[in-house]
Design an enzyme around this catalytic site. Sequence first.
Site, short mmCIF file in Angstrom:
data_model
loop_
_atom_site.label_atom_id
_atom_site.label_comp_id
_atom_site.label_asym_id
_atom_site.label_seq_id
_atom_site.Cartn_x
_atom_site.Cartn_y
_atom_site.Cartn_z
N ASP A 8 43.15 37.02 41.05
CA ASP A 8 43.27 35.84 41.10
C ASP A 8 44.86 34.60 41.64
O ASP A 8 44.65 34.57 40.36
CB ASP A 8 42.00 35.26 39.59
CG ASP A 8 41.53 33.78 40.51
OD1 ASP A 8 42.00 32.83 41.82
OD2 ASP A 8 40.70 32.88 39.63
N GLU A 103 41.42 35.19 46.30
CA GLU A 103 41.51 36.40 44.46
C GLU A 103 40.34 37.68 45.50
O GLU A 103 39.68 37.27 46.45
CB GLU A 103 40.24 35.85 43.24
CG GLU A 103 39.24 35.31 44.11
CD GLU A 103 38.01 35.11 42.85
OE1 GLU A 103 37.74 35.25 42.06
OE2 GLU A 103 36.96 33.87 43.10
#
Length: 359
Positions: A8, A103
């Site tokens: 992420d 992500e």
Amino acid sequence: MRKIIHIDMDAFFASVEQRDAPELRGLPVAVARDAPRSVVTTASYEARRYGVRSALSVAKAKRLCPRLVLVPPRMGVYKKISARIREIFGRYTELVEPLSIDEAFLDVTDNPEGKTATRIAKEIRAAIRNELGLTASAGVSYNKFLAKIASDLRKPDGLSRILPKDAEAFLERLPIEAFYGVGPATARRMRELGVTDGATLKARSREELETHFGKVGEWLYEIVRGRDERPVRPDRERKSVGVEDTFPQDFVGFDACAEALGPIVAELLLRLENAAFLGSTLTLKIKFSDFSQITRSRTRERVFDGRADVEGTALALLREHLPPRKPVRLLGVTISRAAPAPARRDPSQLELPLESGGV
């Protein structure tokens, strides 16, 4: 035993802007258009200290942080960087499932060099830093749910892993709000039932959770026990983007429901932006206090584009199909029927509104 990594990017859009404009480094930055009905798409960590966050209206963000620096989004730039990040992932595995522009899940169970997932996550983060000048956080575990939870534990610029032997004890300590699938309204209902964390959730039977929370209850029964069999799907194609909210109290009448629809549309536009998704069908979902529900859609040739367009259509459907005196417990809006790639234009032009050893 699978080896899953969740990567992420840290405050992705804002971090790109601070990287490209050194004068913004250390300042509270929000990526958003400076327009009356705009919302924040990403806030730098300096801005988050003031309570500025994604999906917050720009007007409120300015009140929370008078020194806030607004930077208009440059989706074309973000997409190019996202493609380079994806190329870094591809050095380690073909099993990459993007969740949004910033992500992704990676399945590195089988890698030719026999590296642990933790080693691979460290190398990916180092490559992103050295080649792109950005930071990413990573979570490592044996399934997708735990890997995603782990990536949040040491943000920004951190790496965490949850081993099989530690998973159940970790989940028992987790506040109920931290379980994916539990939004604010569901969390309130759970706390009313005495479910406050993983331990009290685990004490409830599958039947009880399904009775109160439907499919979400079934999902929670499994994941609180560390069970998540979903594979990483590299070929997953997004079909739609939607947001819905169950209200703490029922709303009656168009005006009340229209006001409740505003934050839902704001969150939807943020998700559309992050997913780089455009579609030409809008669906409004209305669930009533007796749990009956209706869905109504509008499809057209051009894509839905910006807040005025999305909210205006949703409100038109609401006005047309809402019974005047029937209490409403949930509203949702979904965009689907993805536009062909040539028809998509740069969303920066949109007016945004609101393991066992070895892991």
